[in-house]
Design an enzyme around this catalytic site. Sequence first.
Site, PDB file in Angstrom:
ATOM      1  N   HIS A  72       0.837  -1.203   0.000  1.00  0.00           N
ATOM      2  CA  HIS A  72       0.000   0.000   0.000  1.00  0.00           C
ATOM      3  C   HIS A  72       0.873   1.254   0.000  1.00  0.00           C
ATOM      4  CE1 HIS A  72      -3.883  -1.920   1.842  1.00  0.00           C
ATOM      5  NE2 HIS A  72      -3.446  -2.553   0.779  1.00  0.00           N
ATOM      6  N   TYR A 200      -9.168   4.765   8.322  1.00  0.00           N
ATOM      7  CA  TYR A 200      -9.293   5.063   9.751  1.00  0.00           C
ATOM      8  C   TYR A 200     -10.374   6.131   9.878  1.00  0.00           C
ATOM      9  CZ  TYR A 200      -4.801   2.743  10.680  1.00  0.00           C
ATOM     10  OH  TYR A 200      -3.787   1.824  10.808  1.00  0.00           O
ATOM     11  N   PRO A 291      -3.567  -0.629  19.415  1.00  0.00           N
ATOM     12  CA  PRO A 291      -3.301  -1.032  18.030  1.00  0.00           C
ATOM     13  C   PRO A 291      -3.509   0.054  16.963  1.00  0.00           C
ATOM     14  CG  PRO A 291      -5.332  -2.041  18.847  1.00  0.00           C
ATOM     15  CD  PRO A 291      -4.707  -1.351  20.006  1.00  0.00           C
ATOM     16  N   LYS A 295       1.672  -0.630  15.479  1.00  0.00           N
ATOM     17  CA  LYS A 295       3.109  -0.651  15.797  1.00  0.00           C
ATOM     18  C   LYS A 295       3.589  -1.889  16.556  1.00  0.00           C
ATOM     19  CE  LYS A 295       4.461   3.050  13.863  1.00  0.00           C
ATOM     20  NZ  LYS A 295       4.376   2.566  12.488  1.00  0.00           N
ATOM     21  N   TYR A 382       3.927   6.456  10.650  1.00  0.00           N
ATOM     22  CA  TYR A 382       3.080   5.321  10.287  1.00  0.00           C
ATOM     23  C   TYR A 382       3.860   4.292   9.468  1.00  0.00           C
ATOM     24  CZ  TYR A 382      -1.133   2.823   8.910  1.00  0.00           C
ATOM     25  OH  TYR A 382      -2.081   1.853   8.720  1.00  0.00           O
TER      26      TYR A 382
HETATM   27  P1  FAD Z   1       3.041 -12.598  20.959  1.00  0.00           P
HETATM   28  O1  FAD Z   1       2.616 -12.596  19.554  1.00  0.00           O
HETATM   29  O2  FAD Z   1       2.003 -12.382  22.010  1.00  0.00           O
HETATM   30  O3  FAD Z   1       3.794 -13.968  21.228  1.00  0.00           O
HETATM   31  C1  FAD Z   1       4.079 -14.439  22.523  1.00  0.00           C
HETATM   32  C2  FAD Z   1       4.064 -15.965  22.509  1.00  0.00           C
HETATM   33  O4  FAD Z   1       4.429 -16.450  23.789  1.00  0.00           O
HETATM   34  C3  FAD Z   1       2.681 -16.515  22.212  1.00  0.00           C
HETATM   35  O5  FAD Z   1       2.757 -17.490  21.197  1.00  0.00           O
HETATM   36  C4  FAD Z   1       2.216 -17.085  23.538  1.00  0.00           C
HETATM   37  O6  FAD Z   1       1.330 -18.179  23.358  1.00  0.00           O
HETATM   38  C5  FAD Z   1       3.538 -17.488  24.158  1.00  0.00           C
HETATM   39  N1  FAD Z   1       3.519 -17.549  25.623  1.00  0.00           N
HETATM   40  C6  FAD Z   1       2.875 -16.742  26.490  1.00  0.00           C
HETATM   41  N2  FAD Z   1       3.109 -17.109  27.749  1.00  0.00           N
HETATM   42  C7  FAD Z   1       3.941 -18.175  27.701  1.00  0.00           C
HETATM   43  C8  FAD Z   1       4.525 -19.007  28.673  1.00  0.00           C
HETATM   44  N3  FAD Z   1       4.306 -18.806  29.981  1.00  0.00           N
HETATM   45  N4  FAD Z   1       5.307 -20.018  28.269  1.00  0.00           N
HETATM   46  C9  FAD Z   1       5.543 -20.239  26.941  1.00  0.00           C
HETATM   47  N5  FAD Z   1       4.995 -19.478  25.966  1.00  0.00           N
HETATM   48  C10 FAD Z   1       4.211 -18.454  26.344  1.00  0.00           C
HETATM   49  N6  FAD Z   1       0.921  -4.807  15.473  1.00  0.00           N
HETATM   50  C11 FAD Z   1       1.389  -4.279  14.311  1.00  0.00           C
HETATM   51  O7  FAD Z   1       2.596  -4.041  14.201  1.00  0.00           O
HETATM   52  N7  FAD Z   1       0.568  -3.994  13.246  1.00  0.00           N
HETATM   53  C12 FAD Z   1      -0.770  -4.199  13.326  1.00  0.00           C
HETATM   54  O8  FAD Z   1      -1.482  -4.003  12.331  1.00  0.00           O
HETATM   55  C13 FAD Z   1      -1.316  -4.686  14.574  1.00  0.00           C
HETATM   56  N8  FAD Z   1      -2.641  -4.902  14.715  1.00  0.00           N
HETATM   57  C14 FAD Z   1      -3.093  -5.564  15.817  1.00  0.00           C
HETATM   58  C15 FAD Z   1      -4.437  -5.834  15.897  1.00  0.00           C
HETATM   59  C16 FAD Z   1      -4.936  -6.524  17.002  1.00  0.00           C
HETATM   60  C17 FAD Z   1      -6.405  -6.815  17.065  1.00  0.00           C
HETATM   61  C18 FAD Z   1      -4.050  -6.969  18.032  1.00  0.00           C
HETATM   62  C19 FAD Z   1      -4.557  -7.786  19.217  1.00  0.00           C
HETATM   63  C20 FAD Z   1      -2.703  -6.688  17.972  1.00  0.00           C
HETATM   64  C21 FAD Z   1      -2.212  -5.978  16.874  1.00  0.00           C
HETATM   65  N9  FAD Z   1      -0.862  -5.676  16.771  1.00  0.00           N
HETATM   66  C22 FAD Z   1      -0.405  -5.037  15.648  1.00  0.00           C
HETATM   67  C23 FAD Z   1       0.087  -6.082  17.829  1.00  0.00           C
HETATM   68  C24 FAD Z   1       0.800  -7.405  17.526  1.00  0.00           C
HETATM   69  O9  FAD Z   1      -0.123  -8.423  17.250  1.00  0.00           O
HETATM   70  C25 FAD Z   1       1.692  -7.791  18.716  1.00  0.00           C
HETATM   71  O10 FAD Z   1       2.462  -6.671  19.080  1.00  0.00           O
HETATM   72  C26 FAD Z   1       2.602  -8.986  18.397  1.00  0.00           C
HETATM   73  O11 FAD Z   1       1.878 -10.196  18.481  1.00  0.00           O
HETATM   74  C27 FAD Z   1       3.805  -9.072  19.348  1.00  0.00           C
HETATM   75  O12 FAD Z   1       4.555 -10.231  19.080  1.00  0.00           O
HETATM   76  P2  FAD Z   1       5.316 -10.987  20.252  1.00  0.00           P
HETATM   77  O13 FAD Z   1       6.010 -12.139  19.604  1.00  0.00           O
HETATM   78  O14 FAD Z   1       6.084 -10.027  21.064  1.00  0.00           O
HETATM   79  O15 FAD Z   1       4.165 -11.512  21.219  1.00  0.00           O
HETATM   80  C1  DHB Z   2      -4.514  -3.644  11.041  1.00  0.00           C
HETATM   81  C2  DHB Z   2      -4.550  -3.492  12.399  1.00  0.00           C
HETATM   82  C3  DHB Z   2      -4.250  -2.268  12.953  1.00  0.00           C
HETATM   83  O1  DHB Z   2      -4.265  -2.097  14.293  1.00  0.00           O
HETATM   84  C4  DHB Z   2      -3.904  -1.194  12.154  1.00  0.00           C
HETATM   85  O2  DHB Z   2      -3.651   0.004  12.721  1.00  0.00           O
HETATM   86  C5  DHB Z   2      -3.835  -1.363  10.789  1.00  0.00           C
HETATM   87  C6  DHB Z   2      -4.133  -2.602  10.225  1.00  0.00           C
HETATM   88  C7  DHB Z   2      -4.875  -4.946  10.434  1.00  0.00           C
HETATM   89  O3  DHB Z   2      -5.243  -5.854  11.188  1.00  0.00           O
HETATM   90  O4  DHB Z   2      -4.819  -5.075   9.190  1.00  0.00           O
END
Ligand code: FAD
Ligand code: DHB
Length: 392
Positions: A72, A200, A291, A295, A382
């Site tokens: 995009h 948005y 979210p 980021k 962004y």
């Molecule tokens: P996680 O993905 O949470 O991974 C942690 C892992 O550790 C998991 O698999 C979990 O099961 C495991 N775990 C937990 N506890 C334990 C334990 N005790 N022992 C062993 N394993 C364990 N970010 C963006 O950059 N762009 C976006 O568009 C965006 N949109 C989002 C939309 C939504 C609805 C949500 C909920 C989040 C969004 N985010 C976005 C944020 C993004 O999803 C998270 O920041 C990302 O998952 C972080 O990755 P991580 O590996 O740090 O943590």
């Molecule tokens: C998506 C999620 C977000 O929080 C955002 O700011 C942009 C895109 C997504 O799930 O595609």
Amino acid sequence: MRTQVGIVGAGPAGLLLAHLLEREGIESVVLEDRSRRYVEERVRAGLLEQGTADVLERSGVGERMRREGLVHHGIELRFDGASHRIAITDLTGRSIMIYGQQEVVKDLIAARLACGGPILFEVSDVALEGLDARSPAISATQAGTRIRIECDYIAGCDGTHGVCRGFIPGGVLTHFEREYPFAWLGILAKAPPVSHELIYSRHQRGFALYTMRSPSLTRAYLQCKPDEDLAAWSDRRIWDELHVRLQGGAKRLEEGEIVLRGVTPMRSYVCEPMQYGRLFLAGDAAHIVPPTGAKGLNLAVHDICVLAQALVAAYRGERSLLERYSERCLRRVWRAEHFSWWMTSMLHRFDGDDPFQERLQLAQLEYVTGSRAAATSMAENYAGLPYEEHGR
Ligand code: FAD
Ligand code: DHB
């Protein structure tokens, strides 16, 4: 069992770290409390900064993303019934990529398994010991048996509800936190996206975000109450609310079967420092953003690039990068914290908002969409500021 780096969590952070270390000949073991299927199907983020896509590409796991991801060059901001485009690429020279987080996770798991690297799924009761000793250890229960893995270093990549942070002695960490009085109701629907770009929208009834996963899958979010009862949201009610909150575009949204729905709380959180002894926290285990700015995943990838580079240097005898790990991550973390808070504040309805507050939001939106300088500032945040050179 013994390994060089013990990694807790098979989310994007833990899996990417294992992958980058493997490429440098450093062994690791990944421990995950969920099943492979669960982590591969967990629908969350979708928007990758160009820097994130570049890291995946350069490290050899970008092949499917290149084929299936949607590049995009702008986003739309809607308010007061009208749409305004922020021309991200024209303003910054950078683009963004829509590619689901669970697809990134699948690609990283496939790469890990292809090189024979261990991922222990469905472990429980993870405990850490000896964090300030030369050889810390992780213990966990797997299929009823207690295992113990001695490591040189431990990476706590276990997300916001993880346990690693809790093994740092009291008084070491400072916690910075903000709760928001709302959440997001997210859906995935079998409907072709009506707009090529993300929308948005600020609306009297609350914020809405229109995004996508593919040319036939729409993803959308509606601002809702933190304790929203999903049972009260029929498909009809969700689509009606989306039509109302996203009004202002040339085309009516296409409806389709809603195949997934969930409520995501909104929170800002940072712990400082992000390390203690031989434990290094990365991604959501160390910081959370609401979210709105997309980021979270992108910050996790940045932390991991800094950590992987520091670990590689440490194995070559140069420990100073590891010592500065937190400091090198936190600058970007706080920039993203500010941006995410700012986007959230500009676009959401807060309980008790008075007409003055509403005018302030609209004035800000008009400025961001009307001034090239303001639009450029938003666009560069962004799309993601370029990574700093970490060789210093
Ligand atoms: P996680 O993905 O949470 O991974 C942690 C892992 O550790 C998991 O698999 C979990 O099961 C495991 N775990 C937990 N506890 C334990 C334990 N005790 N022992 C062993 N394993 C364990 N970010 C963006 O950059 N762009 C976006 O568009 C965006 N949109 C989002 C939309 C939504 C609805 C949500 C909920 C989040 C969004 N985010 C976005 C944020 C993004 O999803 C998270 O920041 C990302 O998952 C972080 O990755 P991580 O590996 O740090 O943590
Ligand atoms: C998506 C999620 C977000 O929080 C955002 O700011 C942009 C895109 C997504 O799930 O595609």
